[in-house]
Structures are given as C-alpha cells and as structure tokens.
Design an enzyme around this catalytic site. Sequence first.
Site, PDB file in Angstrom:
ATOM      1  N   ASP A  33      43.402  88.297   1.018  1.00  0.00           N
ATOM      2  CA  ASP A  33      42.775  89.527   1.501  1.00  0.00           C
ATOM      3  C   ASP A  33      43.840  90.615   1.619  1.00  0.00           C
ATOM      4  OD1 ASP A  33      39.847  89.808   3.248  1.00  0.00           O
ATOM      5  OD2 ASP A  33      41.277  91.460   3.356  1.00  0.00           O
ATOM      6  N   CYS A 272      23.278  92.358   5.623  1.00  0.00           N
ATOM      7  CA  CYS A 272      22.708  92.150   4.281  1.00  0.00           C
ATOM      8  C   CYS A 272      21.337  92.756   4.043  1.00  0.00           C
ATOM      9  CB  CYS A 272      22.643  90.659   3.986  1.00  0.00           C
ATOM     10  SG  CYS A 272      24.275  89.903   3.939  1.00  0.00           S
ATOM     11  N   ARG A 447      13.178  89.853  22.034  1.00  0.00           N
ATOM     12  CA  ARG A 447      13.325  88.635  21.221  1.00  0.00           C
ATOM     13  C   ARG A 447      12.322  87.556  21.586  1.00  0.00           C
ATOM     14  NH1 ARG A 447      16.505  89.221  16.644  1.00  0.00           N
ATOM     15  NH2 ARG A 447      18.165  90.657  17.098  1.00  0.00           N
TER      16      ARG A 447
HETATM   17  N1  NAD Z   1      27.865  88.076   5.693  1.00  0.00           N
HETATM   18  C1  NAD Z   1      26.975  87.273   5.125  1.00  0.00           C
HETATM   19  O1  NAD Z   1      26.315  86.482   5.789  1.00  0.00           O
HETATM   20  C2  NAD Z   1      26.757  87.310   3.626  1.00  0.00           C
HETATM   21  C3  NAD Z   1      25.984  86.295   3.043  1.00  0.00           C
HETATM   22  C4  NAD Z   1      25.798  86.319   1.658  1.00  0.00           C
HETATM   23  C5  NAD Z   1      26.386  87.311   0.888  1.00  0.00           C
HETATM   24  N2  NAD Z   1      27.136  88.285   1.485  1.00  0.00           N
HETATM   25  C6  NAD Z   1      27.795  89.268   0.600  1.00  0.00           C
HETATM   26  O2  NAD Z   1      29.169  88.856   0.427  1.00  0.00           O
HETATM   27  C7  NAD Z   1      30.037  89.995   0.320  1.00  0.00           C
HETATM   28  C8  NAD Z   1      31.103  89.926   1.391  1.00  0.00           C
HETATM   29  O3  NAD Z   1      30.460  89.950   2.653  1.00  0.00           O
HETATM   30  P1  NAD Z   1      31.239  89.586   3.989  1.00  0.00           P
HETATM   31  O4  NAD Z   1      30.219  89.575   5.067  1.00  0.00           O
HETATM   32  O5  NAD Z   1      32.090  88.395   3.767  1.00  0.00           O
HETATM   33  O6  NAD Z   1      32.171  90.898   4.134  1.00  0.00           O
HETATM   34  P2  NAD Z   1      33.494  91.059   4.999  1.00  0.00           P
HETATM   35  O7  NAD Z   1      33.670  92.503   5.253  1.00  0.00           O
HETATM   36  O8  NAD Z   1      33.450  90.124   6.168  1.00  0.00           O
HETATM   37  O9  NAD Z   1      34.663  90.537   4.030  1.00  0.00           O
HETATM   38  C9  NAD Z   1      35.086  91.205   2.880  1.00  0.00           C
HETATM   39  C10 NAD Z   1      36.614  91.125   2.820  1.00  0.00           C
HETATM   40  O10 NAD Z   1      37.055  91.610   1.552  1.00  0.00           O
HETATM   41  C11 NAD Z   1      38.334  92.230   1.755  1.00  0.00           C
HETATM   42  N3  NAD Z   1      38.640  93.068   0.589  1.00  0.00           N
HETATM   43  C12 NAD Z   1      38.001  94.198   0.182  1.00  0.00           C
HETATM   44  N4  NAD Z   1      38.557  94.654  -0.957  1.00  0.00           N
HETATM   45  C13 NAD Z   1      39.553  93.791  -1.284  1.00  0.00           C
HETATM   46  C14 NAD Z   1      40.495  93.715  -2.362  1.00  0.00           C
HETATM   47  N5  NAD Z   1      40.472  94.620  -3.350  1.00  0.00           N
HETATM   48  N6  NAD Z   1      41.404  92.709  -2.366  1.00  0.00           N
HETATM   49  C15 NAD Z   1      41.425  91.787  -1.364  1.00  0.00           C
HETATM   50  N7  NAD Z   1      40.556  91.794  -0.334  1.00  0.00           N
HETATM   51  C16 NAD Z   1      39.624  92.781  -0.292  1.00  0.00           C
HETATM   52  C17 NAD Z   1      38.168  92.974   3.056  1.00  0.00           C
HETATM   53  O11 NAD Z   1      39.407  93.300   3.653  1.00  0.00           O
HETATM   54  C18 NAD Z   1      37.325  91.980   3.879  1.00  0.00           C
HETATM   55  O12 NAD Z   1      38.128  91.151   4.693  1.00  0.00           O
HETATM   56  C19 NAD Z   1      29.116  91.212   0.409  1.00  0.00           C
HETATM   57  O13 NAD Z   1      28.757  91.592  -0.893  1.00  0.00           O
HETATM   58  C20 NAD Z   1      27.890  90.678   1.139  1.00  0.00           C
HETATM   59  O14 NAD Z   1      26.729  91.401   0.816  1.00  0.00           O
HETATM   60  C21 NAD Z   1      27.347  88.297   2.830  1.00  0.00           C
HETATM   61  O1  UPG Z   2      12.006  85.186  12.283  1.00  0.00           O
HETATM   62  C1  UPG Z   2      13.006  85.929  12.289  1.00  0.00           C
HETATM   63  C2  UPG Z   2      14.216  85.604  11.619  1.00  0.00           C
HETATM   64  C3  UPG Z   2      15.277  86.499  11.671  1.00  0.00           C
HETATM   65  N1  UPG Z   2      15.157  87.664  12.356  1.00  0.00           N
HETATM   66  C4  UPG Z   2      16.300  88.617  12.364  1.00  0.00           C
HETATM   67  O2  UPG Z   2      16.666  88.882  11.031  1.00  0.00           O
HETATM   68  C5  UPG Z   2      18.054  89.184  10.949  1.00  0.00           C
HETATM   69  C6  UPG Z   2      18.732  88.360   9.870  1.00  0.00           C
HETATM   70  O3  UPG Z   2      18.752  87.001  10.276  1.00  0.00           O
HETATM   71  P1  UPG Z   2      19.248  85.824   9.297  1.00  0.00           P
HETATM   72  O4  UPG Z   2      18.591  85.956   8.004  1.00  0.00           O
HETATM   73  O5  UPG Z   2      19.061  84.562  10.029  1.00  0.00           O
HETATM   74  O6  UPG Z   2      20.826  86.105   9.224  1.00  0.00           O
HETATM   75  P2  UPG Z   2      21.786  86.686   8.068  1.00  0.00           P
HETATM   76  O7  UPG Z   2      23.137  86.153   8.355  1.00  0.00           O
HETATM   77  O8  UPG Z   2      21.603  88.161   7.953  1.00  0.00           O
HETATM   78  O9  UPG Z   2      21.289  85.984   6.706  1.00  0.00           O
HETATM   79  C7  UPG Z   2      20.510  86.652   5.718  1.00  0.00           C
HETATM   80  O10 UPG Z   2      21.333  87.434   4.883  1.00  0.00           O
HETATM   81  C8  UPG Z   2      22.386  86.683   4.217  1.00  0.00           C
HETATM   82  C9  UPG Z   2      23.239  87.690   3.476  1.00  0.00           C
HETATM   83  O11 UPG Z   2      22.752  88.032   2.233  1.00  0.00           O
HETATM   84  C10 UPG Z   2      21.737  85.645   3.306  1.00  0.00           C
HETATM   85  O12 UPG Z   2      22.752  84.920   2.637  1.00  0.00           O
HETATM   86  C11 UPG Z   2      20.849  84.728   4.133  1.00  0.00           C
HETATM   87  O13 UPG Z   2      20.195  83.796   3.286  1.00  0.00           O
HETATM   88  C12 UPG Z   2      19.817  85.568   4.889  1.00  0.00           C
HETATM   89  O14 UPG Z   2      19.045  84.732   5.748  1.00  0.00           O
HETATM   90  C13 UPG Z   2      18.614  88.940  12.364  1.00  0.00           C
HETATM   91  O15 UPG Z   2      18.720  90.170  13.045  1.00  0.00           O
HETATM   92  C14 UPG Z   2      17.558  88.060  13.001  1.00  0.00           C
HETATM   93  O16 UPG Z   2      17.518  88.184  14.397  1.00  0.00           O
HETATM   94  C15 UPG Z   2      13.977  87.993  13.017  1.00  0.00           C
HETATM   95  O17 UPG Z   2      13.874  89.057  13.632  1.00  0.00           O
HETATM   96  N2  UPG Z   2      12.941  87.104  12.968  1.00  0.00           N
END
Ligand code: NAD
Ligand code: UPG
Length: 480
Positions: A33, A272, A447
Amino acid sequence: MVKICCIGAGYVGGPTMAVIALKCPSIEVAVVDISVPRINAWNSDQLPIYEPGLEEVVKQCRGKNLFFSTDVEKHVREANIVFVSVNTPTKTQGLGAGKAADLTYWESAARMIADVSKSDKIVVEKSTVPVKTAEAIEKILMHNSRGINFQILSNPEFLAEGTAINDLFKPDRVLIGGRETPEGMKAIKALKDVYAHWVPEDRILCTNLWSAEVSKLAANAFLAQRISSVNAMSALCEATGADVSQVSHAIGFDSRIGPKFLNASVGFGGSCFQKDILNLVYICECNGLPEVANYWKQVIKVNDYQKTRFVNRVVSSMFNTVSGKKIAILGFAFKKDTGDTRETPAIDVCKGLMGDKARLSIYDPQVPQEHIQRDLQMNKFDWDHPIHLQPTSPSTINQVIVASDAYEATKDSHGVCILTEWDEFKNLDYQKIYNNMQKPAFVFDGRNILDVEKLRKIGFIVYSIGKPLDKWLKDMPAVA
Ligand SMILES: NC(=O)c1ccc[n+]([C@@H]2O[C@H](COP(=O)([O-])OP(=O)(O)OC[C@H]3O[C@@H](n4cnc5c(N)ncnc54)[C@H](O)[C@@H]3O)[C@@H](O)[C@H]2O)c1
Ligand SMILES: O=c1ccn([C@@H]2O[C@H](COP(=O)(O)OP(=O)(O)O[C@H]3O[C@H](CO)[C@@H](O)[C@H](O)[C@H]3O)[C@@H](O)[C@H]2O)c(=O)[nH]1
C-alpha cells in the site's frame, strides 16, 4: 513458489489476502500500500480495521507467508499474480461527477505494474469497477509492456464487513472472469487453483470478463434493492398499522423470496451499495438506457427518503423542534461488528438533526471521536479516497460530543436514536437510562432491535421503523 502481490491493504485487500495465505501455505502473499500508517498498523498488534476473526488469521501467517509492505514495486515485480484492490470512489468533478467511478488509483496502479514488471503476470481486478474496465487496463498494460505478457482477470469480491472472515472461509461463490482465449483460460485456471485450496470446485464460477464485471454491480444492486423495497414497505406499515417485521417474516417464507436481507432500517450504508449503484446508473445512461438507469436510481432515492423520514419523525415527535435539546446517538458505524463509517446513515441523520440545532451525544463501541468529528465535516464522497489524501478536520463541531458509553451518552438527553444494531444496545438497562433522561423521554429505534412494549411500560415514547405507531406519534403532523 507462486507469489501473489495485492495492491491496496484495505478492507478487501487485507482480509482477502490473509485468508489466501492461511489456506495456501505454499503461496507467498505480499500486501502492499502507499499508505505508510496503514502498513505499519498491519504489522502491529493494532490492525487498521476491526473485523471479527481477522486478528487470529493475520497472527497465524504474518511473517511466514504473509507480508505487509510499502515496497510496492519490489513485490509487484516478483509476483506471478497481482491483485489490484485500490479505491474506486465516485467522481466528484468533471465528466460523470456524482455517479461515475473514479479510476485514477486503478490507472496509476496499472501503469506502475507495466513500468516495473520484468516477467509475465496475471493481473486481477479485485476492486469493484465499471464494466469494460478490464479492456482499458489491458490497453494500458499492453501499450507499456515492453514485450511482457499480461492476462487480465476479473475476480470481484463479495465479502460483507463484519462477517468478512466467515464469508472468505465459506464463500457462496468465487467468480472469475477472463478472456476466452487459450492464454485467458490458462490464467483463469491458475487463479482457480489458488481458491481450490479451500473452496469446493462447484462454487468457483468462471465466466467471460464482462459477465464477471457486471455480476458484481448487479449483485450489489439487487441486495440494495431488497433493502429499499422493505424500507418502502416500512412507511406503508406505519401508515396502516401493519408491522414490517411481520410482513418481512411472511414474505420471506416464500422460498422464491427467501428470509435474508429483509430487515427494515434507517437506511443502508457502507462504502459499496450507493457507489456501485451510481456507477451502474452512469453506465446505463452511457449505453443509452435511461429507463434502466432510472429504475436503479430509485433504490438510492428511497434510501435517502428513509433517512429523511427518520429525522422528520424525531423532530416532529419532539414538538417540532430539537433546538438546544440533547439527543443521544447510539451507534455510528454503518452496521454492527465494524468500525467502518463510510456512507453510514448516521452521518445523514446527525447532519439532519444538527440542521435543526440539536446537541448530539454520540457513542459507538468501535468508532473513535476523531473519526466521528471528521465524518461530520467531510464533503460527500471525500471519504473514499486513500486516507492520506483525505482532508483533515481543522476544528471540532461544538454541537457534538462523543461519549465513552451508552449511559453517559443518554444522561440528561431528551431522546435516544439507535442507528447501529450493536448487540450491546439490546441489553442496556433502559430503566436506568429512562430515570436519567429528560421527560417525556423518547426512543427512536432505527434498527428495530429493541422490545417496544417493554420500553413503553417503562414510560418511553417509542418510534420503531415500520412498527405500529405510538399514540403520541399518531397525533403528530404527517412526516416526509
Ligand atoms: N469494503 C468492502 O466490503 C468491499 C467489498 C467488496 C468490494 N469492495 C471494493 O474493493 C475496492 C477496495 O475497497 P476497500 O474497502 O478495501 O477500500 P480501502 O480504502 O479500505 O482500501 C484501498 C487501499 O488502496 C490503497 N491504494 C490506493 N491507490 C494505491 C496505489 N496506487 N498503490 C498502492 N495502494 C493504493 C489505499 O491507500 C487504501 O489503503 C473498492 O473498489 C471497493 O468497491 C469493497
Ligand atoms: O436486511 C438488511 C441488511 C442490511 N442492511 C444494511 O445494508 C448495509 C449494507 O450491509 P451489508 O451488505 O451486510 O454490508 P457490506 O459490507 O456493505 O456488504 C455489501 O457490499 C459489499 C461491497 O461490495 C459486498 O461485497 C457484499 O456482498 C454486500 O453485502 C448496512 O448499512 C446494513 O445495516 C439493512 O438495512 N437491512
């Protein structure tokens, strides 16, 4: 030995790679990172993110086959497979502002991969990206490759925060999209072999690149749509005397609908859902599909409506003004079991109440004071850039204090809003809380985690999303 490097040590990169390292002892995994504090935290006892079970996994592998480093170029150069899991925030300026995904961080990662590589690599899209991003990345890599062969795969992540480790241990499915060429198929197989260490083969789905990219956006859109659907019903329930929990239970019994993800709430949050639907809307508009774009836009509109409706309920119940009144906010994270506040509905609710001049006393078991103060001052979408590029908060907001527990937060308050479903809020001593509050004492449960009848017996006036209204609230002016 296969070497994996993941660019981006965030909520996805960190846990995902830790689980790959745990399940594949023969593979060396480096998570890199640009943020020095983030990498330092990954290498310390205080991990940068709170996620149940994560610490145990990291401790088992760190220093053996799992490494966290800021030496991005070295680890990319050495890797056979490079995952890219960097931020893909919503654009705030220029073409597509407010909707399109900002691919700045992705593009700079791709250019760096092309610059430093000396051997063939598989480059994996882990970030959520617009459909056809793989084509753009391919062009950047090919035009700068100096004869090196890159294969691009789309391997979107479906983990949810708070349950990430379990989701990674037992995924509903792993999705891998690639080119339908011999080289593309070979790359798909190489990544499949990694997951096959612990994921049953019938749960590893292989598709073409565009199906994988669209599937990620589609999955989030469908999930968010379910919440907006049940939240829309919650407003109808309040107007008619139906109970949204009973309605969810009844419709969830239909096996075609299913019982999960039907909890009415103050609105969905998280990094997301909104971002990815806005991105989907933009892609539909760019492809000349305004009807499809408007359909999905409505999911976000209903979510905004739900947050506004909640604020209006609070204000109208309390004699149409909260000016100078102390309101306790229990829960600030976007869901329980995470300290993440990105797009949390609490930000909009707090801002709405502050707009009516309320004094807020906020408590969340995982979100520190600086974080809450920063979030309440940040502009929309700024939160999704790497931490070191985010604006720092120059001042504290006088209207807001952050309490160290729920009893301190609620003391002398006029009303309590439950904005995150933390388990500890279910078991508080509400008689004690009532005794220490101004009267009449209000509870607004965003909630639906509290026993409404029990609270009413204590003496509270209670509003719970989508539940039959308190007599008190029935006489209040129509809201929203
Ligand atoms: N948070 C989730 O639950 C979730 C789930 C599924 C998919 N995603 C997707 O995954 C991606 C990352 O999400 P996240 O929640 O992990 O974000 P995050 O902000 O927690 O992490 C991203 C990291 O990338 C680093 N970064 C950015 N540019 C960089 C570079 N050029 N070189 C090295 N490091 C670099 C940042 O410093 C940061 O630490 C997004 O596209 C998001 O939509 C997130
Ligand atoms: O019945 C429900 C379920 C969830 N939530 C809300 O919806 C939001 C998202 O919840 P959740 O989906 O559990 O968490 P995320 O970490 O945002 O995960 C979603 O977003 C991720 C990022 O893309 C995906 O990878 C996951 O599959 C998808 O569930 C939160 O504010 C929850 O409180 C509700 O209000 N009612």
